[in-house]
Design a protein around this motif. Structure first.
Motif, mmCIF file in Angstrom:
data_model
loop_
_atom_site.group_PDB
_atom_site.id
_atom_site.type_symbol
_atom_site.label_atom_id
_atom_site.label_comp_id
_atom_site.label_asym_id
_atom_site.label_seq_id
_atom_site.Cartn_x
_atom_site.Cartn_y
_atom_site.Cartn_z
ATOM 1 N N MET B 227 5.902 44.065 22.084
ATOM 2 C CA MET B 227 5.508 45.459 21.946
ATOM 3 C C MET B 227 4.014 45.638 22.240
ATOM 4 O O MET B 227 3.617 46.544 22.953
ATOM 5 C CB MET B 227 5.801 45.955 20.534
ATOM 6 N N LEU B 228 3.196 44.721 21.722
ATOM 7 C CA LEU B 228 1.747 44.873 21.799
ATOM 8 C C LEU B 228 1.234 44.975 23.235
ATOM 9 O O LEU B 228 0.471 45.891 23.576
ATOM 10 C CB LEU B 228 1.078 43.698 21.072
ATOM 11 N N LEU B 231 2.236 48.107 24.803
ATOM 12 C CA LEU B 231 1.568 49.237 24.146
ATOM 13 C C LEU B 231 0.224 49.506 24.817
ATOM 14 O O LEU B 231 -0.217 50.651 24.933
ATOM 15 C CB LEU B 231 1.360 48.865 22.673
ATOM 16 N N ILE B 232 -0.414 48.436 25.281
ATOM 17 C CA ILE B 232 -1.742 48.597 25.864
ATOM 18 C C ILE B 232 -1.693 48.779 27.377
ATOM 19 O O ILE B 232 -2.351 49.655 27.921
ATOM 20 C CB ILE B 232 -2.624 47.393 25.475
ATOM 21 N N THR B 242 10.634 48.954 23.470
ATOM 22 C CA THR B 242 9.916 48.730 22.210
ATOM 23 C C THR B 242 8.852 49.808 21.998
ATOM 24 O O THR B 242 8.703 50.333 20.898
ATOM 25 C CB THR B 242 9.244 47.349 22.200
#
Lengths: 426, 291
Positions: B227-228, B231-232, B242
């Motif tokens: 996800m991280l 996300l960026i 996600t």
């Protein structure tokens, strides 16, 4: 035979380019960037690091990270060890392992959503609180009508401990009307009936307890109107001189009948009728939010520890255990003195792996902690994200946090390199 | 401690099982297994109930009222183009990021295992050192870098980032596996006049099958579940499932009819992969310890 330079370069080039540009160069960039201010134009030296160690928000994150690194890996490893030992040689041990290992395959986002559901506050919705409420109710049953109170102007006034008592005394033949309000219509059981006026006559004291509220309006206060529901199961006590002389429960239409001895006593609705129901543990509140998220983490990773430890367990020589048994050692002794020491290298690998993993914990915290307690659950990786991307715009402090994370894994990095070098010399 | 008689059963568990307490062990294990399954079952059953039912009571109510079960949430979810689009993005990110890591990792792994060039050990130790580098260190610099070359927010950027951070482990795992291939096999191919590329593709790759499978599955799940990074580096058009679901979490409570089936849909592929390739997954995870 030494390979020609360009052949080796051909094989290595894609990897080295990607690693160089996206892993190695960023390390240098972050270190330099951490020495500059939010916008990246002014050199500030180590001031960003000062901020990291003085800002209350990052301090909470550091403290929580410390809790995570100490608690989560140890619990996870301990459970993994227990599961591995218990399932060894159990015929369907594989099925058990599959179940426990399964959460490893899903995303932390999915696990986060799963545990948001588990930790829901309302015992009617969250399974964790439902289980606790189930146990709780066995010991102190919750009341039927939490929050109910007398209709203002009725003949009931607050008395000790949250109960309500009539001002006048009860008389046989004169029905006592005890109107209550403050209960949402929807909270009544579906079996609630139209309230009825108590039948007079006889020597007993009769009366009605009902919800003095007419859906749609038009009800008169203190009067049983059509459409107003009786409150079933309310305890009514007759009290004389501080002593309960009789007690009854209301029927489905709200009526109750007390024996003749109740005449002349005051009627009391004890507090047990109105006690709030068990509200459930506030899992995601300020104090419990981090332990709760650690619980979700343990659920995900115990399988990892179990599988690695089980593999190690398979390598423990049987003869050694047999020999110890012949010598008269007990099972617990064997476990403590032989199995665990032999497993020590595996346990260390599991612990260290989990520690590195936990140091960077992000998704679970971001998903499970509600907005209200996100700051209580704060961890470094989340702080970095929020500071530099999600809302905040300070990439100087963000870089300092990332360098801090790198420094914390440095010992493991050195350990890995040394281990491989030793192996290759052999 | 009392002395224990020698028996054929040699482990603590087996001995417990062979005693009267055996039933207890069995019950304990079943209870633990149910306990472990319950959160996931809760998600599945929640995703199969209407939003009114979800708001009124917990998922276990469905056990006594099976008529609550409905596929309406799933139908609505799969009819939601934003969700299906993000599912496709997950696929478009995961497949290339897996293939690239396997291919590039295998090339480098072969070089470190069998090619003899200057500074080989030094380079390899550098890769080993990179095994534990946290992705966090690269988020800010790479976001800037991607911005400069115009791939910030694109699927390409997300794929490249995942590939780069998957490489140290890939190279480490494959080098160790390739190094175990008997030298005679490679020497024989060399005597037959095969070049390094031929040897790599006809000898090393086929023999490296098991390690490549482990790596591929491990990387596939890793990227699928990320996800991280997305996300960026992804934007709203290139975001995987996600991230699409994460944006829903902020309103948690009144959108469980989206979140629960969404989370379940995002889990289906990983679970299928997991159950189909448990062995490879486990060996990948074991090799990945201390990553």
């Amino acid at each position: 035979m030494r390979t020609r330079f360009w052949v080796a370069a051909l094989f290595l080039l894609p990897a080295l380019v990607l690693l160089g540009a996206l892993v190695v160069y960023p390390i240098g960039y972050s270190i330099v960037r951490s020495l500059y201010d939010a916008r990246g134009s002014g050199f500030v030296g180590v001031r960003n690091y000062g901020t990291v160690f003085s800002d209350p928000g990052t301090l909470t994150a550091i403290k929580n990270n410390a809790v995570w690194v100490v608690v989560a890996p140890s619990i996870t490893t301990a459970l993994g060890l227990i599961f591995a030992v218990l399932t060894e040689r159990v015929r369907w041990g594989t099925a058990f392992k599959l179940v426990v290992f399964m959460p490893m395959a899903i995303s932390m986002l999915a696990a986060g959503i799963i545990f948001r559901l588990v930790y829901e506050q309302d015992p009617n919705r969250g399974v964790a609180n439902a289980a606790i409420a189930g146990v709780h109710d066995v010991f102190s049953p919750s009341s039927v009508y939490p929050g109910a109170r007398p209709r203002p102007g009725a003949d009931l006034s607050p008395s000790a401990g949250g109960s309500y008592t009539t001002r006048s005394t009860a008389r046989a033949g004169t029905p006592a009307l005890l109107p209550l309000v403050g209960i949402p219509e929807t909270n009544l059981p579906s079996t609630a009936q139209q309230a009825a006026a108590p039948r007079g006559g006889g020597s007993g004291v009769t009366g009605t307890v009902w919800l003095d509220f007419r859906p749609g309006g038009g009800g008169r206060p203190g009067v049983i109107d059509p459409g107003e529901k009786g409150l079933k199961g309310v305890t009514v006590q007759a009290v004389r001189g501080g002593r309960v002389v009789a007690s009854a429960r209301t029927a489905a239409d709200g009526t109750f009948t007390l024996p003749a001895t109740a005449a002349g006593a005051r009627l009391r609705l004890p507090a047990s009728n109105f006690a709030a129901g068990y509200g459930g543990v506030d899992w995601l509140g300020p104090t419990l939010v981090t332990p709760s998220i650690i619980g979700a983490y343990v659920w995900m990773w115990a399988g990892f520890a179990m599988v690695l430890i089980a593999a190690g367990l398979a390598g423990v020589p049987r003869e050694l255990l047999e020999a110890a048994r012949v010598d008269g050692a007990g099972e617990w002794q064997i476990f403590r003195r032989i199995t665990v020491p032999l497993l020590a290298p595996v346990l260390v690998v599991v612990l260290v792996t989990l520690m590195i993993n936990v140091l960077k914990i992000f998704d679970l915290v971001y998903i499970i902690a509600p907005g209200a307690t996100q700051n209580n659950a704060m961890v470094l990786a989340l702080k970095l994200y929020l500071t530099s991307f999600g809302g905040g715009d300070d990439q100087g402090v963000g870089s300092a946090i990332s360098v801090l994370l790198l420094l914390l894994v440095l010992p493991v990095m050195v350990f890995n390199i040394r281990r491989i070098r030793r192996e290759r010399r052999r | 401690m009392t002395t224990a008689p020698v028996r054929s059963a040699t482990t603590l568990a087996a001995r417990l099982a062979s005693r009267a307490g055996g039933g207890l062990l069995r019950v304990a294990l079943i209870v633990i297994a149910l306990f472990w399954l319950m959160p996931t079952v809760g998600l599945l059953l929640s995703s199969l109930r209407g939003s009114a039912d979800i708001a009124a009571s917990g998922w276990w109510r469905v056990l006594t009222a099976p008529s609550q079960l409905t596929f309406a949430n799933f139908r609505a979810l799969l009819g939601n183009s934003a969700i299906t689009h993000s599912l496709l993005n997950t696929l478009y990110i995961t497949v290339p990021a897996t293939v690239l890591v396997v291919v590039i990792g295998a090339l480098a792994g072969y070089a470190f295992a069998w090619l003899d060039f200057r500074g080989r050990d030094w380079w390899f130790l550098t890769v080993v050192g990179l095994l534990v580098v946290p992705v966090q260190i690269a988020l800010i610099p790479v976001a800037r870098l991607f911005g400069d070359i115009g791939i910030f927010g694109s699927i390409t950027g997300v794929v490249l980032f995942h590939t780069a951070f998957g490489l140290p482990f890939a190279i480490f795992l494959l080098r160790n596996f390739f190094a175990e291939i008997p030298r005679e096999l490679l020497e024989a191919a060399r005597l037959d006049g095969a070049g390094e590329v031929r040897i790599f593709s006809t000898v090393v790759l086929p023999l490296g099958g098991p390690a490549i499978a482990s790596l591929g599955i491990f990387q596939f799940l890793w990227v699928w579940n990320d996800m991280l990074v997305a996300l960026i580096f992804a934007n709203s058009d290139s975001a995987p499932i996600t991230v699409a679901l994460q944006q829903q979490v902020r309103q948690f409570g009144n959108n469980i009819d989206i979140l629960a089936p969404g989370a379940f849909v995002s889990m289906v592929i990983p679970l299928v992969v997991f159950f189909a390739f448990q062995r490879q997954f486990v060996s990948g995870v074991m090799a990945g310890a201390v990553k």
